[in-house]
Design a protein around this motif. Structure first.
Motif: not given
Length: 125
Positions: A1-3, A7-8
């Motif tokens: 989720m953190r990745a 990226r967002l």
């Protein structure tokens, strides 16, 4: 989720910065904060430009009446600076290293007493 969030943010931050400056930057990304923009002229940015800005933010300045064109897949690393006084064109897949600088103007005296020449760098041979 953190990745996914990272990226967002890498896509949203430059989009907001360029949108505020009135520049379209399709699929531009940045690691860290977006570049510092001082846009008064025309800027064209190709697809997938990437800016690395962890410690030193790249600076992009385009004077009134000037044009800056960045090709597809251009990468500007920490502290890179581009200043377009008339016209700067950077082609596809160009990588600019840390603290590299591109100016199309001579903003200072070269020899004492000569003054600062005006006009395109091309005109001075």
């Amino acid at each position: 989720m953190r990745a996914k969030i990272v990226r967002l943010l890498a896509m949203v931050r430059p989009w907001i910065a360029f949108s505020r400056a009135g520049v379209k930057a399709p699929r531009a990304t940045s690691v860290g904060r977006p570049p510092i923009l001082k846009i008064k002229g025309d800027v064209k940015i190709g697809a997938r430009a990437h800016f690395r800005t962890v410690q030193l933010r790249p600076r992009i300045a385009v004077d009134r009446g000037a044009t800056l064109t960045l090709g597809d897949d251009v990468f500007l690393n920490e502290g890179a600076t581009i200043w377009a006084s008339e016209s700067v064109t950077i082609g596809d897949r160009v990588l600019m290293g840390n603290l590299s600088t591109i100016y199309d103007t001579n903003a200072h005296e070269v020899r004492p007493g000569e003054g600062v020449p005006h006009g395109s760098c091309r005109d001075r041979g």
